[in-house]
Enzyme design. Sequence first.
Site, PDB file in Angstrom:
ATOM      1  N   SER A 138      10.271   6.675   9.701  1.00 18.78           N
ATOM      2  CA  SER A 138       9.715   6.273  10.998  1.00 18.78           C
ATOM      3  C   SER A 138      10.178   4.861  11.335  1.00 18.78           C
ATOM      4  CB  SER A 138       8.178   6.318  10.912  1.00 18.78           C
ATOM      5  OG  SER A 138       7.609   5.806  12.087  1.00 18.78           O
TER       6      SER A 138
ATOM      7  N   CYS B 207      -1.041  -3.075  15.121  1.00 19.58           N
ATOM      8  CA  CYS B 207      -0.778  -2.656  13.741  1.00 19.58           C
ATOM      9  C   CYS B 207      -1.193  -3.739  12.744  1.00 19.58           C
ATOM     10  CB  CYS B 207       0.701  -2.323  13.596  1.00 19.58           C
ATOM     11  SG  CYS B 207       1.185  -1.923  11.907  1.00 19.58           S
TER      12      CYS B 207
ATOM     13  N   CYS C  76       3.110   8.626   1.406  1.00 15.02           N
ATOM     14  CA  CYS C  76       3.406   7.699   2.495  1.00 15.02           C
ATOM     15  C   CYS C  76       3.703   6.343   1.848  1.00 15.02           C
ATOM     16  CB  CYS C  76       2.209   7.607   3.435  1.00 15.02           C
ATOM     17  SG  CYS C  76       2.469   6.401   4.763  1.00 15.02           S
TER      18      CYS C  76
ATOM     19  N   CYS D 106       5.292  -6.939   7.805  1.00 16.98           N
ATOM     20  CA  CYS D 106       6.257  -6.357   8.745  1.00 16.98           C
ATOM     21  C   CYS D 106       6.598  -7.404   9.799  1.00 16.98           C
ATOM     22  CB  CYS D 106       5.660  -5.114   9.411  1.00 16.98           C
ATOM     23  SG  CYS D 106       6.831  -4.287  10.527  1.00 16.98           S
TER      24      CYS D 106
ATOM     25  N   GLY E 166       5.821  -2.083   6.905  1.00 16.82           N
ATOM     26  CA  GLY E 166       7.204  -2.531   7.065  1.00 16.82           C
ATOM     27  C   GLY E 166       8.033  -1.680   8.001  1.00 16.82           C
ATOM     28  N   GLU E 167       9.205  -2.197   8.351  1.00 21.32           N
ATOM     29  CA  GLU E 167      10.146  -1.464   9.195  1.00 21.32           C
ATOM     30  C   GLU E 167      11.264  -0.935   8.289  1.00 21.32           C
ATOM     31  OE1 GLU E 167      10.603  -0.106  12.092  1.00 21.32           O
ATOM     32  OE2 GLU E 167      12.639   0.361  11.456  1.00 21.32           O
TER      33      GLU E 167
ATOM     34  N   SER F 123       8.981   5.317  17.005  1.00 17.27           N
ATOM     35  CA  SER F 123       7.699   4.883  17.565  1.00 17.27           C
ATOM     36  C   SER F 123       7.903   4.433  19.007  1.00 17.27           C
ATOM     37  CB  SER F 123       7.137   3.727  16.735  1.00 17.27           C
ATOM     38  OG  SER F 123       6.803   4.196  15.458  1.00 17.27           O
ATOM     39  N   LEU F 124       7.435   5.245  19.940  1.00 19.73           N
ATOM     40  CA  LEU F 124       7.681   4.952  21.358  1.00 19.73           C
ATOM     41  C   LEU F 124       6.524   4.143  21.958  1.00 19.73           C
ATOM     42  CD1 LEU F 124      10.262   5.883  22.673  1.00 19.73           C
ATOM     43  CD2 LEU F 124       9.045   7.850  23.601  1.00 19.73           C
ATOM     44  N   HIS F 125       5.349   4.714  21.924  1.00 20.46           N
ATOM     45  CA  HIS F 125       4.100   4.061  22.321  1.00 20.46           C
ATOM     46  C   HIS F 125       3.969   3.713  23.797  1.00 20.46           C
ATOM     47  CE1 HIS F 125       3.707   4.048  18.103  1.00 20.46           C
ATOM     48  NE2 HIS F 125       4.151   2.840  17.835  1.00 20.46           N
TER      49      HIS F 125
ATOM     50  N   CYS G 194       4.090  -5.188  16.225  1.00 24.21           N
ATOM     51  CA  CYS G 194       3.404  -4.270  17.152  1.00 24.21           C
ATOM     52  C   CYS G 194       1.932  -4.704  17.237  1.00 24.21           C
ATOM     53  CB  CYS G 194       3.518  -2.826  16.666  1.00 24.21           C
ATOM     54  SG  CYS G 194       5.246  -2.312  16.534  1.00 24.21           S
TER      55      CYS G 194
ATOM     56  N   GLU H  12       0.824  -1.204   0.000  1.00 26.99           N
ATOM     57  CA  GLU H  12       0.000   0.000   0.000  1.00 26.99           C
ATOM     58  C   GLU H  12       0.857   1.252   0.000  1.00 26.99           C
ATOM     59  OE1 GLU H  12      -2.761   0.052   3.252  1.00 26.99           O
ATOM     60  OE2 GLU H  12      -3.301  -2.050   2.950  1.00 26.99           O
TER      61      GLU H  12
ATOM     62  N   ASN I  57      -6.094   4.004  15.007  1.00 25.66           N
ATOM     63  CA  ASN I  57      -7.024   3.795  13.883  1.00 25.66           C
ATOM     64  C   ASN I  57      -7.522   2.358  13.957  1.00 25.66           C
ATOM     65  OD1 ASN I  57      -7.008   6.238  12.349  1.00 25.66           O
ATOM     66  ND2 ASN I  57      -4.898   5.745  11.761  1.00 25.66           N
TER      67      ASN I  57
ATOM     68  N   CYS J 193      -2.432   1.925   7.647  1.00 25.50           N
ATOM     69  CA  CYS J 193      -1.695   1.052   6.746  1.00 25.50           C
ATOM     70  C   CYS J 193      -1.853  -0.443   6.978  1.00 25.50           C
ATOM     71  CB  CYS J 193      -0.241   1.426   6.816  1.00 25.50           C
ATOM     72  SG  CYS J 193       0.301   1.612   5.169  1.00 25.50           S
TER      73      CYS J 193
HETATM   74  N1  SAH Z   1       7.738   0.378  11.335  1.00 26.12           N
HETATM   75  C1  SAH Z   1       7.725   1.803  11.429  1.00 26.12           C
HETATM   76  C2  SAH Z   1       6.646   2.435  10.542  1.00 26.12           C
HETATM   77  C3  SAH Z   1       5.256   2.098  11.009  1.00 26.12           C
HETATM   78  S1  SAH Z   1       3.907   3.057  10.422  1.00 26.12           S
HETATM   79  C4  SAH Z   1       7.523   2.229  12.868  1.00 26.12           C
HETATM   80  O1  SAH Z   1       7.303   1.369  13.709  1.00 26.12           O
HETATM   81  O2  SAH Z   1       7.629   3.410  13.148  1.00 26.12           O
HETATM   82  C5  SAH Z   1       4.050   4.625  11.188  1.00 26.12           C
HETATM   83  C6  SAH Z   1       3.369   4.802  12.549  1.00 26.12           C
HETATM   84  O3  SAH Z   1       1.999   4.409  12.538  1.00 26.12           O
HETATM   85  C7  SAH Z   1       4.049   3.992  13.640  1.00 26.12           C
HETATM   86  O4  SAH Z   1       4.247   4.797  14.773  1.00 26.12           O
HETATM   87  C8  SAH Z   1       3.048   2.909  13.907  1.00 26.12           C
HETATM   88  O5  SAH Z   1       3.188   2.374  15.190  1.00 26.12           O
HETATM   89  C9  SAH Z   1       1.734   3.653  13.698  1.00 26.12           C
HETATM   90  N2  SAH Z   1       0.567   2.779  13.505  1.00 26.12           N
HETATM   91  C10 SAH Z   1       0.517   1.532  13.006  1.00 26.12           C
HETATM   92  N3  SAH Z   1      -0.739   1.035  13.043  1.00 26.12           N
HETATM   93  C11 SAH Z   1      -1.524   1.992  13.583  1.00 26.12           C
HETATM   94  C12 SAH Z   1      -2.917   2.089  13.890  1.00 26.12           C
HETATM   95  N4  SAH Z   1      -3.752   1.103  13.638  1.00 26.12           N
HETATM   96  N5  SAH Z   1      -3.363   3.239  14.433  1.00 26.12           N
HETATM   97  C13 SAH Z   1      -2.525   4.273  14.672  1.00 26.12           C
HETATM   98  N6  SAH Z   1      -1.205   4.243  14.405  1.00 26.12           N
HETATM   99  C14 SAH Z   1      -0.698   3.123  13.868  1.00 26.12           C
END
Ligand code: SAH
Length: 378
Positions: free
Chosen positions: A207, A133, A119, A126, A175-176, A230-232, A130, A106, A306, A349
Site C-alpha cells: 500500500s 494517521c 500486516c 512515517c 511507514g511508506e 491511498s487516494l482519500h 497524512c 508495530e 479509526n 497502526c
Molecule cells: N503509507 C502507506 C501505508 C499506510 S497504512 C499508504 O499511505 O498507503 C494503510 C492504509 O491505512 C492507508 O490507506 C492509510 O491512509 C490508512 N490509515 C492510516 N491511518 C488510518 C486511520 N486512523 N483510520 C483509517 N485508515 C487509516
Amino acid sequence: MAGTLSVLYNDGMEAKKLPILNVPRAELLTWLEPFGSPRMRCRQIERWLLIGRAETFEQMSDLPRRLREELAARFEPLGTRIDRHLTASDQTHKLLLRLPDDHLIECVLIQDADRRTACISTQVGCGMGCVFCASGLNGVVRNLTSGEILEQLLRLRNLLAPDQRLTHIVVMGMGEPLANLDNLLTALEIAGSKDGLDIGARHITISTVGLPAKIRRLAELGKQYHLAVSLHAPNDALRSQIVPTNDKTGLPDILAAADYFFERTGRQVTFEYVLLHDVNDRAAQARELARLLQGRQAHVNLIPFNDVEGLSYRRPSQETLVQFTDVLRRAGISVKVRKRKGSEIDAACGQLRRKVEREQTVATVGAGDENRLGLPLV
Ligand code: SAH
C-alpha cells in the site's frame, strides 16, 4: 544473510550483538568458514529461523555445539524484542517490537477463516504526514532494514499453531513502503521463496501514498505483487489537504502510474479511501470519485476512519457509509468496506507505539521507572 543487508544504527550498538538477519551473506559465509561447509551451515541457520521457528541458536540442534555457542556469543538470532503482545477477542494479535536501537514498531496478525494475514511496517514513523494517521504524527525516524521487515513476519508466524502458516502479507503498517522499496523487496523475496515462508507474490499487497516513479519501478519488476494506492480524495484540492505529499505529485501522475502498473502486470489496482466524517464522505464526493475512476479496472476499498487519540476526525455514520458505497456501485465500480479488526487493541497502526512512547516519557520523567506501563499484557 539476505544479500544487501546492512546495519543502519550505530548509537549504542557496540555493546550489542548483531542480529543475524542483518549480516550480509558474504560476511556470514566468511565468518562460518572455520566451522566447515559455510554454505550448508548458512542454509541450516536460515532454515531454522524461516521454517523451524527457532528463536535461539541453542534450538538449532543439527549445528555442532561449538558453532551454536560461537553464534550465540557473536549474534542475536532475532534482533527484535517483543515489548508488548496484545490479543483481541477476534484473535487479532498486535506485537510492539523493540529494535536494537530502542525504537518501536508495530505489526499485526489478522485471522479470518483460513486467512492469516500479517500486516507489517517498513519504517519507524512515517514521513508522509497524512493528517489523520497516527504513524506520521512525529515524522519518520529511519527505514527498517530487510532483516527487521522479515523479522516481523517471523514473530507473527511464530504465534501460530505448528500446522498453521501465514497466507497473506499486507504492507500497511507504519511507514511508506515505496520510500524503503529496496529493503522491502529483499524481505519479500525471502518471504515468497519456497525455502522461506512460501507466501506467493499474489498474496502480498503493498500500500502506498502514491509515489509515481516508485510505482513504475514496482510495475517493471515482473512480480505479481498487488498494489493499493491511498487516494482519500477525488480531487487535488482536497487531497492536498489530507495527504500533504499530494502538493508535489498530484492525482493525474498517480493515476497514470497506477494505470501503467495495471498495463504491465495485469493486476487490478486497489484504491484506498479513508472516510472522514464531513471531510471527504459526501455523496457529491462519491460521485466525483466515480467519475475519476470511470473506465479503469479499479477496485475501491473504503476504510471508515479509526479513531486516533488527539485527532478530532470522526468516522462517517452508517447511513453515510451506505450512501457513499451505493453511489460507487451504481457507477459500476467494484467497492468493499474494510472490516474492522482488533479495534480494542489499538490495531490502527502507529497508535500503540505512540501510547507506549508517551507513557515511557512520563515514567522516565516522573519516577525514573520505565516499567510502569499499564497495558494489558498477554
Ligand atoms: N503509507 C502507506 C501505508 C499506510 S497504512 C499508504 O499511505 O498507503 C494503510 C492504509 O491505512 C492507508 O490507506 C492509510 O491512509 C490508512 N490509515 C492510516 N491511518 C488510518 C486511520 N486512523 N483510520 C483509517 N485508515 C487509516
